[in-house]
Design an enzyme around this catalytic site. Structure first.
Site, PDB file in Angstrom:
ATOM      1  NE  ARG A  59      -3.163   0.254   3.107  1.00 58.54           N
ATOM      2  CZ  ARG A  59      -2.658   0.670   4.270  1.00 58.54           C
ATOM      3  NH1 ARG A  59      -2.211   1.895   4.408  1.00 58.54           N
ATOM      4  NH2 ARG A  59      -2.627  -0.155   5.305  1.00 58.54           N
ATOM      5  CE1 TYR A 112     -16.093  10.783 -16.250  1.00 58.14           C
ATOM      6  CE2 TYR A 112     -15.713  10.753 -13.887  1.00 58.14           C
ATOM      7  CZ  TYR A 112     -16.052  10.100 -15.050  1.00 58.14           C
ATOM      8  OH  TYR A 112     -16.342   8.765 -15.020  1.00 58.14           O
ATOM      9  CG  ASP A 184      -9.167  15.329 -15.488  1.00 55.89           C
ATOM     10  OD1 ASP A 184      -8.515  14.690 -16.334  1.00 55.89           O
ATOM     11  OD2 ASP A 184     -10.199  14.880 -14.941  1.00 55.89           O
ATOM     12  CE  LYS A 209     -12.302   7.245 -18.600  1.00 52.98           C
ATOM     13  NZ  LYS A 209     -12.615   8.534 -18.030  1.00 52.98           N
TER      14      LYS A 209
HETATM   15  C1  LIG Z   1     -13.126   9.033 -16.736  1.00 51.44           C
HETATM   16  C2  LIG Z   1     -12.694  10.350 -16.232  1.00 51.44           C
HETATM   17  C3  LIG Z   1     -12.409  10.554 -14.886  1.00 51.44           C
HETATM   18  C4  LIG Z   1     -12.609   9.471 -13.841  1.00 51.44           C
HETATM   19  O1  LIG Z   1     -11.715   8.411 -14.017  1.00 51.44           O
HETATM   20  P1  LIG Z   1     -12.002   6.897 -13.590  1.00 51.44           P
HETATM   21  O2  LIG Z   1     -10.753   6.217 -14.016  1.00 51.44           O
HETATM   22  O3  LIG Z   1     -13.222   6.435 -14.306  1.00 51.44           O
HETATM   23  O4  LIG Z   1     -12.202   6.889 -12.107  1.00 51.44           O
HETATM   24  C5  LIG Z   1     -11.958  11.796 -14.491  1.00 51.44           C
HETATM   25  N1  LIG Z   1     -11.796  12.802 -15.384  1.00 51.44           N
HETATM   26  C6  LIG Z   1     -12.068  12.637 -16.686  1.00 51.44           C
HETATM   27  C7  LIG Z   1     -11.881  13.784 -17.622  1.00 51.44           C
HETATM   28  C8  LIG Z   1     -12.531  11.417 -17.172  1.00 51.44           C
HETATM   29  O5  LIG Z   1     -12.805  11.269 -18.456  1.00 51.44           O
END
Ligand SMILES: *Cc1c(COP(=O)(O)O)cnc(C)c1O
Length: 394
Positions: A59, A112, A184, A209
């Site tokens: 962890r 998001y 982000d 992604k």
């Molecule tokens: C999918 C997404 C998230 C969240 O990510 P997860 O891996 O699904 O927890 C945050 N920000 C953006 C822009 C996203 O597309």
């Protein structure tokens, strides 16, 4: 380790890994272990006190995960990286670590859906308020900053409206107040946009992604200054515990090796699809950073290497027309998430952004006719054929 290479395309393959430490293994070994054995009780004491470097418990640190953390830090041009169980674990760790009760968070004019949901929760539980703004001029940013503003949190391009935020402009104003700027960077990846180079303080990703790129892992990453990341590792990660599994890190390292070539293809396909969709009689509006005629296109040209693989567009008609169109697609998949080999299509108002109350959603530009398209790696002509035949049915 002295770096014998300079470029991104080489770093995605080599950074952070020395096979000499791993019995010469070319592939990065998967350390599927929860704990590490100490030679003596005294060594255990030294490891816990930090007097001696080394692994203690997964962890806290894991060798496979560590390679990924070093790699993403280099790719984003940051000092240190930290891996999390999901993009939302990364978002929540960063937001919780930078705020305290009664603070204020200034955000881009869209986020998001789950990040929006988390901010709502933080308001209810800790009275941490948030504002959404276009952040499109110095005056607009000054006007939104309050004495209790703890950070500026932006997405660019914004999910799902594809609006752009000028990161240089935002960081310039934020520096006057010594407020950190968090980005982000999920939609762009460090291959297309490096916010830290533009003066931002923290970058985070849903690695689920484009970074993973194969639709088989949920993961998050954060990059920033060493002292910030060290603090985050102890508080938000060790004690809250949303760590990345070694196997997920292994999958991400595998995916990351092809990030530049995948992104080139996503971007090229998206430009071709944009050109076709733009003039289509069934399309009311279209949002894409590669649209050189839009004001967002100018920001994209300034801060992104290419315009990415995401397109949003509004269909002429109603919510039912949008859904009817999606149902008529042949091989394009109706699914949330993005950045995979497969072209994916979703309806933000009823899916990813259904948690946002209708009035706020419409203010963000998420109408019932808006459709988000993640352009995959297939032949773009096939993607277009599928979209075109479904549009004809509307
Ligand atoms: C999918 C997404 C998230 C969240 O990510 P997860 O891996 O699904 O927890 C945050 N920000 C953006 C822009 C996203 O597309």
């Amino acid at each position: 380790m002295t770096k014998k290479y300079q470029r991104f395309e080489t770093a995605v393959i080599h950074e952070g890994y020395d096979e000499k430490e791993m019995l010469g293994s070319l592939s990065i070994p998967l350390f599927q272990t929860s704990t590490y054995v100490f030679d003596t009780a005294e060594q255990g004491e030294r490891r816990f006190s930090g007097e001696e470097e080394g692994f203690v418990y997964s962890r806290l640190r894991n060798p496979t995960v560590r390679v990924l953390e070093e790699r993403i830090a280099r790719l984003e041009n940051g000092e240190k990286g930290l891996a999390f169980a999901s993009g939302m674990a990364a978002v929540s760790a960063v937001l919780l670590s930078l705020t305290k009760a009664n603070d204020h968070v200034l955000c881009s004019a869209g986020l998001y859906g789950c990040t929006y949901g988390l901010l709502t929760l933080m308001k209810e539980k800790y009275n941490i308020t948030s504002d959404f703004s276009l952040l499109d001029s110095e005056d607009a940013i000054h006007a939104k900053i309050k004495p209790e503003t703890a950070l500026i949190y932006v997405e660019t391009p914004i999910n799902p409206t594809m609006k752009l935020i000028d990161l240089e402009l935002v960081t310039k104003v934020a520096k006057e107040y010594s407020i950190p700027v968090v980005v982000d960077n999920t939609f762009s990846t460090p291959y297309l946009q490096r916010p830290l180079d533009l003066g931002c303080d923290v970058v985070l990703h849903s690695a689920t992604k484009y970074i993973g790129g194969h639709g088989d892992v949920i993961a998050g990453l954060v990059v920033g200054k060493a002292d910030f990341i060290d603090d985050l590792a102890i508080t938000a990660r060790k004690d809250i515990g949303g760590i990345m599994s070694p196997f997920d890190a292994w999958l991400l390292l595998r995916g990351l090796k092809t990030l530049p070539i995948r992104m080139d293809r996503h971007c090229e396909n998206a430009v071709n699809i944009f050109e076709k969709l733009k003039g289509h009689p069934k399309v009311a509006s279209i949002y894409f950073p590669g649209d050189t005629e839009s004001s967002d296109g100018k920001i994209a040209a300034k801060q992104m290497n290419k315009s990415g693989g995401m397109i949003s567009f509004e269909i002429k008609g109603s919510k039912q027309d949008a859904q009817y169109f999606m149902n008529r697609l042949n091989f394009i998949k109706i699914a949330v998430s993005l950045g995979d080999a497969e072209t994916l299509i979703e309806h933000p108002a009823t899916m990813t952004h259904a948690v946002v109350p209708e009035a706020s959603r419409l203010k963000m530009g998420i109408t019932d006719q808006l459709i988000r398209l993640s352009i995959g790696l297939e032949a773009w002509e096939d993607i277009w054929d599928d979209l075109e035949q479904a549009l004809e049915h509307v």
